[in-house]
Design a protein around this motif. Structure first.
Motif, PDB file in Angstrom:
ATOM      1  N   LYS A  17       1.257  -0.848  -0.086  1.00 55.92           N
ATOM      2  CA  LYS A  17      -0.178  -0.174  -0.201  1.00 55.92           C
ATOM      3  C   LYS A  17       1.249   1.095  -0.046  1.00 55.92           C
ATOM      4  O   LYS A  17       0.368   2.498  -0.296  1.00 55.92           O
ATOM      5  N   ALA A  18       2.344   0.653   0.731  1.00 59.90           N
ATOM      6  CA  ALA A  18       2.972   2.375   0.633  1.00 59.90           C
ATOM      7  C   ALA A  18       3.875   2.921  -0.268  1.00 59.90           C
ATOM      8  O   ALA A  18       4.075   4.058  -1.195  1.00 59.90           O
ATOM      9  N   ILE A  19       3.850   1.674  -1.152  1.00 59.81           N
ATOM     10  CA  ILE A  19       4.577   1.558  -2.254  1.00 59.81           C
ATOM     11  C   ILE A  19       3.586   2.931  -3.776  1.00 59.81           C
ATOM     12  O   ILE A  19       4.577   3.781  -4.336  1.00 59.81           O
ATOM     13  N   PRO A  20       2.886   2.381  -4.151  1.00 63.90           N
ATOM     14  CA  PRO A  20       1.787   2.964  -5.225  1.00 63.90           C
ATOM     15  C   PRO A  20       1.450   4.785  -4.244  1.00 63.90           C
ATOM     16  O   PRO A  20       1.984   5.721  -4.995  1.00 63.90           O
ATOM     17  N   PHE A  21       1.799   4.978  -2.951  1.00 67.78           N
ATOM     18  CA  PHE A  21       1.117   5.937  -2.791  1.00 67.78           C
ATOM     19  C   PHE A  21       2.543   6.577  -3.083  1.00 67.78           C
ATOM     20  O   PHE A  21       2.410   8.094  -2.984  1.00 67.78           O
ATOM     21  N   TYR A  22       3.634   6.739  -2.060  1.00 70.43           N
ATOM     22  CA  TYR A  22       4.606   6.982  -2.408  1.00 70.43           C
ATOM     23  C   TYR A  22       5.497   7.158  -3.640  1.00 70.43           C
ATOM     24  O   TYR A  22       6.267   8.168  -4.402  1.00 70.43           O
ATOM     25  N   ARG A  23       5.226   6.105  -4.396  1.00 68.55           N
ATOM     26  CA  ARG A  23       5.644   6.786  -5.993  1.00 68.55           C
ATOM     27  C   ARG A  23       4.307   7.553  -6.647  1.00 68.55           C
ATOM     28  O   ARG A  23       4.846   7.942  -7.283  1.00 68.55           O
ATOM     29  N   ASP A  24       3.395   7.022  -7.027  1.00 74.84           N
ATOM     30  CA  ASP A  24       2.062   7.348  -7.574  1.00 74.84           C
ATOM     31  C   ASP A  24       1.660   8.467  -7.580  1.00 74.84           C
ATOM     32  O   ASP A  24       1.280   9.716  -8.110  1.00 74.84           O
ATOM     33  N   VAL A  25       1.687   8.499  -6.338  1.00 73.46           N
ATOM     34  CA  VAL A  25       0.785  10.098  -5.388  1.00 73.46           C
ATOM     35  C   VAL A  25       2.094  11.254  -4.952  1.00 73.46           C
ATOM     36  O   VAL A  25       1.752  12.304  -5.657  1.00 73.46           O
ATOM     37  N   LEU A  26       2.778  10.605  -4.541  1.00 73.97           N
ATOM     38  CA  LEU A  26       4.208  11.764  -4.137  1.00 73.97           C
ATOM     39  C   LEU A  26       5.114  11.911  -5.149  1.00 73.97           C
ATOM     40  O   LEU A  26       5.957  13.126  -5.692  1.00 73.97           O
ATOM     41  N   GLY A  27       5.296  11.392  -6.592  1.00 71.47           N
ATOM     42  CA  GLY A  27       6.234  10.885  -7.098  1.00 71.47           C
ATOM     43  C   GLY A  27       7.096  11.185  -7.072  1.00 71.47           C
ATOM     44  O   GLY A  27       8.599  11.309  -7.814  1.00 71.47           O
ATOM     45  N   LEU A  28       7.694   9.760  -5.831  1.00 71.90           N
ATOM     46  CA  LEU A  28       8.734   9.751  -5.845  1.00 71.90           C
ATOM     47  C   LEU A  28       9.182   8.516  -5.875  1.00 71.90           C
ATOM     48  O   LEU A  28       8.522   7.682  -6.267  1.00 71.90           O
TER      49      LEU A  28
END
Length: 138
Positions: A17-28
């Motif tokens: 759950k964390a990876i898509p948030f940090y990658r896709d939502v925050l752009g990291l």
């Protein structure tokens, strides 16, 4: 002797759950996603800061922790009381709208703070507080 930040840690209870948030939502960028025995080492970072990473770690990575310790840490994480990260952005209002539109859990809408920044805040999927700020103009 120079000292620079290399990594900081933030607890997550579910890497998937964390990876898509940090990658896709925050752009990291996801820099590492490595399994080792019963552990998983995941790091993310801004493309603008290639030498700084956030390690997405399990809430209690200590193999000697008791079940009571694990329960206590899980409860603190669920309340958002373990850690937080503050990001700097060029446009806090646009950042806020992008994260909110992606389903981010809003804690605070953009506002001017008396300590010289305009900021907003969200919770990540694990409950950690993430703040986004920019220096206030004028």
């Amino acid at each position: 002797m120079g000292i620079k930040l290399s990594q900081c840690f933030i607890a997550v209870d579910d890497h998937d759950k964390a990876i898509p948030f940090y990658r896709d939502v925050l752009g990291l960028e996801v820099r590492n996603d490595v399994g080792y025995e019963n552990m998983r080492w995941v790091t993310v970072g801004s493309p603008e800061q290639p030498d700084v990473e956030i390690v997405l770690e399990p809430p209690l990575a200590d193999p000697n922790a008791t079940p009571a310790d694990r329960q206590a840490v899980a409860e603190l994480l669920a309340k958002g009381m373990l850690r937080g990260v503050i990001f700097t952005t060029d446009d806090v209002d646009a950042t806020f709208e992008r994260i909110r539109a992606a389903g981010g859990d809003v804690l605070q809408e953009p506002m001017d703070q008396p300590y010289g920044v305009r900021d907003c805040a969200f919770r990540d999927p694990a409950g950690n507080m993430l703040r986004f700020n920019q220096p206030r103009k004028g």
